[in-house]
Design an enzyme around this catalytic site. Structure first.
Site, PDB file in Angstrom:
ATOM      1  CB  SER A 257      41.340  42.887  55.698  1.00  0.00           C
ATOM      2  OG  SER A 257      41.550  42.022  56.775  1.00  0.00           O
ATOM      3  CE  LYS A 258      37.662  38.007  50.617  1.00  0.00           C
ATOM      4  NZ  LYS A 258      36.235  38.460  51.025  1.00  0.00           N
ATOM      5  NE  ARG A 259      43.086  40.737  59.577  1.00  0.00           N
ATOM      6  CZ  ARG A 259      42.928  41.507  60.450  1.00  0.00           C
ATOM      7  NH1 ARG A 259      42.763  41.649  61.920  1.00  0.00           N
ATOM      8  NH2 ARG A 259      42.954  42.996  60.296  1.00  0.00           N
ATOM      9  N   GLY A 261      35.738  39.186  57.927  1.00  0.00           N
ATOM     10  CA  GLY A 261      34.305  38.714  56.853  1.00  0.00           C
ATOM     11  C   GLY A 261      34.215  39.243  55.576  1.00  0.00           C
ATOM     12  CD  GLU A 267      32.753  37.971  50.198  1.00  0.00           C
ATOM     13  OE1 GLU A 267      33.153  36.956  51.717  1.00  0.00           O
ATOM     14  OE2 GLU A 267      33.786  38.880  49.933  1.00  0.00           O
TER      15      GLU A 267
END
Ligand code: GLU
Length: 498
Positions: A257-259, A261, A267
């Protein structure tokens, strides 16, 4: 069109977000399979969820696919014999197939509103029961009851009448045999009251009508497969083969998840990863060439080695360091021409051009200057962001001096005096109007160091920061040659005054 016996696979994203690494990996395995077997790769956009689908997401998915070089044989902007490839443009097709299901008694109208369902769910849960998603209320409505609801204009959805007994199973390409008891299956909605099919129905219709032979997707869809197989059975269609790939975890083995990276393909593009390296790394998430084979592979090498049999059934952890390593390995293997092709867009993007005041002897255009810059840089960059940092200072005086680099390598006061001395030595010892070779700069630096009674390094380190803004660069004498004597002097003085 491809040979009738060759596989037809698809990537079927819902345009409800960016292209994330999980989706890209799914797309890639399908693409690799098609390319390795001479099959067809179809891109289909599953936009039946009108509330969540967006144009931006659709555009971002196509951009991500294009960046990764996953070309589709059929799909948006490409067409094909089985289009349209946007589900929102196929509504008539779904309606026609729904009629067949309804005529065969496999689908029934459900007049329950969302509020009705919620109330019943609360009631059942209050009694400590489990609500599986639907309780079959409209399954047994009589003809009169249905007519009364219709006469009252009650909106209705269509549900699949699932079999009550037996089991539904399939041999999964990745997970082997999977079996579900039919009595536990819920009569899910296949057509919503808003006139749109649900994902469950549209996906089956499309995979069938588009002649898809293999459905390779994430294992979050395993629980959908028995229901979809029931639709195939009800329609008397042959189902494709299914392969469910394990999810991608973060380095801590929790769902990525975003957590952790970056998770969106774009991105990674911004971070300077090469598309070939991203493709290589994604391919290794759940697949490996086997044996001691080199993991750093070109697209063509992966296509040659790819096989569905080698897809791993246990989850893969996303390793950011490994991606960075694979990226730097791809960079090391680039030819001079390929490097130039990577650098040219950076120069254009940042409006860098050869400063005519500083024409280097024998170089009269930006591209040949850039070629010399890349020549001295060699492999000293590991992604496209560091590449930009390493070439920018040759083209612009606006590079900034990295405060950390300055602190790390020099004691500011002493360094300032050193830079002033060196600037003077170059000014007096060299003709600033002609190109000077690296060896001439080396000579000045070494002799100045000797006169000052210090090691050459004490001049080299602060000079590097002054010229390049960074603590690492190509050989400083070569850098000076390409920056030119006049600009070198100016930068040394600037840094001394900063
Ligand atoms: N549209 C579905 C999704 O984005 C994919 C469905 C499938 O692959 O069967 O999750």
């Amino acid at each position: 069109m491809s040979n009738p016996n060759s596989p037809r696979v698809r990537f079927a994203p819902s345009p409800t977000g960016f292209l994330h690494v999980g989706g890209a990996r799914t797309a890639l395995f399908n693409w690799l399979y098609a390319r390795s077997q001479g099959g067809a790769f179809v891109l289909r956009i599953e936009d039946t969820d009108q509330e969540r689908s967006t144009e931006e997401s659709y555009a971002a998915i196509l951009r991500g696919m294009q960046w990764l070089g996953m070309d589709w044989d059929e799909g948006p902007h490409r067409g094909g014999d089985f289009g349209p490839y946007l589900q929102s443009e196929r509504l008539d097709i779904y309606r026609k197939h729904l009629e067949t299901l309804a005529e065969g008694g496999h689908a029934y109208k459900c007049f329950c509103s969302a509020d009705d369902l919620e109330a019943r769910q609360e009631e059942i849960e209050a009694d400590e029961g489990t609500w599986a998603g639907y309780d079959g209320q409209c399954r047994h409505l009589t003809t009169e009851e249905i007519a009364a609801q219709e006469a009252a204009g009650t909106p209705f959805a269509w549900r699949l009448r699932t079999p009550d007994e037996g089991s539904t199973f399939w041999y999964d390409i990745v997970l082997d045999k999977l079996e579900f008891q039919n009595e536990l299956m819920v009569d899910r909605v296949i057509f919503k009251a808003d006139g749109f099919p649900t994902y469950q129905f549209a996906v089956v219709v499309d995979d069938h009508d588009m002649g898809i032979t293999h459905v390779l997707r994430g294992d979050d869809h395993v629980s959908n497969t028995p229901f979809q197989l029931m639709i195939y059975n009800a329609m008397e269609w042959k189902a494709p083969k299914f392969g469910h790939m394990p999810m991608i975890l973060g380095p801590d083995k929790k769902r990525l998840s975003k957590r952790h990276g970056a998770t969106s393909v774009e991105e990674f593009q911004t971070q300077g990863i090469l598309p070939a390296a991203m493709t290589n790394y994604l391919a290794l998430l759940g697949w490996s060439p086997g044996g001691n084979a080199d993991e750093v592979m070109t697209r063509d090498a992966i296509i040659k080695k790819f096989s569905l049999k080698k897809i791993n059934s246990s989850p893969a952890a996303f390793d950011y360091d490994k991606l960075a390593h694979i990226n730097s390995e791809h960079i090391k293997r680039l030819s001079a021409e390929e490097r130039l092709e990577l650098a040219k867009p950076i120069i254009a993007r940042d409006n860098w051009a050869l400063d005519t005041d500083w024409l280097i002897h024998g170089v009269d255009d930006t591209e040949s200057y850039l070629n010399r810059v890349l020549g001295i840089l060699g492999n000293r960059f590991s992604n496209l962001v560091t590449l930009a940092n390493h070439i920018g200072f040759f083209f612009t005086e606006e590079h900034f001096v990295d405060a950390e680099a300055w602190k790390e390598h020099v004691t500011p006061e002493a360094a300032r005096a050193t830079l002033v001395t060196l600037a003077k030595a170059i000014e007096t010892g060299m003709d600033l109007d002609v190109a000077q070779p690296a060896s001439a700069f080396e000579e000045v630096i070494r002799s100045t160091a000797e006169e000052m009674g210090v090691k050459a390094g004490e001049l080299i380190h602060p000079s590097r920061v002054a010229l390049t803004g960074q603590s690492r660069s190509a050989g400083i004498f070569e850098v000076m040659e390409l920056v030119g004597a006049r600009r070198t002097v100016a930068r040394l003085k600037n840094a001394a005054n900063s």
